[in-house]
Design a protein around this motif. Structure first.
Motif, PDB file in Angstrom:
ATOM      1  N   PRO A 116      23.011 -41.432 -31.849  1.00 36.01           N
ATOM      2  CA  PRO A 116      22.471 -42.464 -31.968  1.00 36.01           C
ATOM      3  C   PRO A 116      20.768 -42.764 -32.355  1.00 36.01           C
ATOM      4  O   PRO A 116      20.307 -41.701 -32.296  1.00 36.01           O
ATOM      5  N   LYS A 117      20.541 -43.826 -32.804  1.00 38.40           N
ATOM      6  CA  LYS A 117      19.129 -44.008 -32.820  1.00 38.40           C
ATOM      7  C   LYS A 117      18.239 -43.882 -31.954  1.00 38.40           C
ATOM      8  O   LYS A 117      18.572 -44.444 -30.554  1.00 38.40           O
ATOM      9  N   VAL A 118      17.246 -43.259 -32.103  1.00 43.68           N
ATOM     10  CA  VAL A 118      16.289 -42.909 -31.028  1.00 43.68           C
ATOM     11  C   VAL A 118      15.197 -43.843 -30.811  1.00 43.68           C
ATOM     12  O   VAL A 118      14.903 -44.429 -31.822  1.00 43.68           O
ATOM     13  N   ARG A 119      14.794 -44.060 -29.515  1.00 46.59           N
ATOM     14  CA  ARG A 119      13.846 -45.210 -29.040  1.00 46.59           C
ATOM     15  C   ARG A 119      12.624 -44.578 -28.469  1.00 46.59           C
ATOM     16  O   ARG A 119      12.849 -44.131 -27.401  1.00 46.59           O
ATOM     17  N   ARG A 143      18.238 -39.794 -21.167  1.00 52.63           N
ATOM     18  CA  ARG A 143      17.551 -38.277 -21.177  1.00 52.63           C
ATOM     19  C   ARG A 143      17.419 -37.824 -22.494  1.00 52.63           C
ATOM     20  O   ARG A 143      16.724 -37.356 -23.050  1.00 52.63           O
ATOM     21  N   ASP A 144      18.763 -38.030 -23.172  1.00 49.70           N
ATOM     22  CA  ASP A 144      19.040 -37.320 -24.260  1.00 49.70           C
ATOM     23  C   ASP A 144      18.209 -38.239 -25.506  1.00 49.70           C
ATOM     24  O   ASP A 144      17.967 -37.549 -26.558  1.00 49.70           O
ATOM     25  N   ASN A 145      18.275 -39.526 -25.345  1.00 54.74           N
ATOM     26  CA  ASN A 145      17.226 -40.103 -26.249  1.00 54.74           C
ATOM     27  C   ASN A 145      15.909 -39.710 -26.464  1.00 54.74           C
ATOM     28  O   ASN A 145      15.551 -39.313 -27.220  1.00 54.74           O
ATOM     29  N   PHE A 146      15.259 -39.372 -25.219  1.00 53.71           N
ATOM     30  CA  PHE A 146      13.756 -38.879 -25.050  1.00 53.71           C
ATOM     31  C   PHE A 146      14.170 -37.420 -25.549  1.00 53.71           C
ATOM     32  O   PHE A 146      13.019 -36.889 -26.186  1.00 53.71           O
TER      33      PHE A 146
END
Length: 464
Positions: free
Chosen positions: A187-190, A168-171
């Motif tokens: 961290p790096k987002v994807r 969830r936090d990535n997006f």
């Protein structure tokens, strides 16, 4: 008599109590004219054996069938009585909040009202869904594992895991301009992610929770809970211009599912491409005479475009392909493409192309026009695909075509802390007898199942 009862109990699947999570599962549309679903079998030897049946053995088998039937009725009644009694006890337990206790005296259920507000402090607790909220956010249907969990536990609640919070936090980082409140370096987002992992590690449930969260945030989400249905059933025709195979029945269902939640949003989003939509063969009706395309009027919205594909079967596949291009051009709101059973799109479909009189060539999923339009992750759009090992397509290679090298994220099975919360939850839901529950017993179940969620759920009832 006891032998018949035991035999019937082993042969008869367990009948669950009268509680329905309303998973909204849809049955795939399969045409009666698809030859792959029919088989004609005739055996003279079997017919001869049937004619030579001994009357005595026939009478014996009839008596055994009657005994088995009565035994099955006894078992069914026992299961129903146990289920009804459990429902009654669970309703009484709702009045006693002292039972909602997890490991080490922690609360078993989180008080956080939404998926968006969950934090690390909520991990290893259960998040409750309302029936109305769940069916409203996921009208396309629930994953089988999620529906099974709700049915067995008799409650709409899922375990909050760190893997979901990370996804969830990535997006969230992609669309939010302000940094997250958690300290440290992000961290790096994807933008493209493939959820992988062992059987029953929660891939489909994690994806469904992500879709629920994104829709709560107001995103436009293209959610496919059953990607396998894109490659099975219905009609299939090879389009002479594209060289790909059209599946108009699936295409129409895809468009209808997309409208179930996104109807009001799509009415506000304008089309950016006004080229005519190419037509193909309709479902069981062939080609349209003298017409090979359908015009898209100026000022049309995405809702208008989808209606063209729903109302005209010849345009269904062309509209699905056009819709994928339109989703990349939406800039007003975030767009997320979420595909469950994504691994089915990297193997063969059930369709076959005749090569000679006696042989056929299996058609790969990438040769289907709908799959070909949505399978690739080599773009700048947000997309998540979840593998489903329950569909048994076999192990795929690590470097998948049209998928970024670093897109795969492996989800783990339950760790010891998560398993403790899960077993306390099943104790609360009366899947475990309180006199049999102990730390030693639930740890035995955990190590025996190796953290497999489905196996834990089936083994806890065997605690003694």
């Amino acid at each position: 008599m006891l032998r018949h009862i035991l035999r019937a109990a082993l042969r008869k699947p367990q009948i669950h109590p009268p509680w329905n999570p309303k998973s909204n599962s849809t049955v795939p549309s399969i045409s009666a004219f698809d030859h792959n679903h029919f088989c004609y079998f005739s055996s003279k030897s079997n017919l001869a054996k049937a004619k030579k049946t001994d009357p005595k053995s026939k009478k014996k088998s009839t008596n055994e069938a009657t005994a088995d039937s009565s035994a099955t009725d006894v078992v069914d009644a026992a299961f129903f009585d146990d289920g009804a009694k459990r429902v009654r006890h669970l309703m009484e337990d709702e009045k006693d909040p002292s039972l909602d206790v997890g490991p080490n005296g922690r609360p078993l259920f989180t008080s956080t009202p939404s998926l968006s507000q969950l934090t690390r402090k909520d991990t290893c607790t259960y998040f409750k869904f309302s029936e109305e909220g769940l069916n409203g956010a996921l009208p396309e249907g629930l994953p089988k594992g999620m529906a099974k969990e709700f049915e067995d536990s008799m409650r709409r609640a899922v375990l909050v895991r760190q893997s979901f919070l990370d996804l969830r936090d990535n997006f969230r980082r992609i669309v939010d301009t302000h940094p997250l409140s958690s300290g440290g370096k992000d961290p790096k987002v994807r933008k493209q992610i493939v959820l992988d992992g062992p059987v029953s590690c929660g891939k489909s449930i994690t994806l469904a929770m992500l879709v629920h969260w994104a829709r709560d945030e107001g995103w436009l989400v293209f959610y496919v809970p059953r990607g396998r249905e894109w490659t099975h059933g219905g009609f299939f025709y090879k389009h002479p211009e594209t060289g790909l195979w059209d599946t108009p029945v699936q295409a129409e269902n895809i468009l209808k599912d997309f409208l179930k939640y996104n109807d009001p949003i799509l009415k506000k989003l304008p089309c950016h491409i006004f080229d005519p939509v190419p037509l193909g063969e309709g479902a069981g009706v062939g080609w349209m005479k003298g017409v090979d395309s359908m015009a898209v009027p100026e000022g049309s919205t995405l809702y208008d475009l989808i209606q063209i594909g729903i109302k005209l079967t010849h345009a269904a596949v062309g509209v699905v392909v056009r819709l994928r291009k339109e989703l990349s051009l939406v800039k007003d709101i975030p767009v997320l493409i979420a595909i469950d059973q994504y691994n089915n799109w990297f193997t063969f479909s059930e369709y076959e192309e005749p090569v000679t009189i006696r042989s056929c060539r299996p058609i790969h999923a990438r040769e289907l026009a709908t799959v070909n339009a949505f399978r690739s992750m080599m773009h700048n759009d947000m997309m998540v695909g979840a593998f489903s090992h329950s569909t048994a397509v076999g192990k795929l290679r690590k470097d998948l075509p049209d998928v970024p090298v670093d897109a795969r994220v492996n989800l783990a099975r339950y760790d010891l802390n998560e398993a403790a919360a899960v077993c306390h939850y099943y104790l609360r839901q009366r899947l475990i007898r309180r006199e049999a529950f102990s730390e030693e017993n639930w740890k035995k179940v955990y190590y025996l199942s190796n953290g497999n969620g489905a196996e834990i759920r089936s083994l806890v009832s065997l605690m003694q």
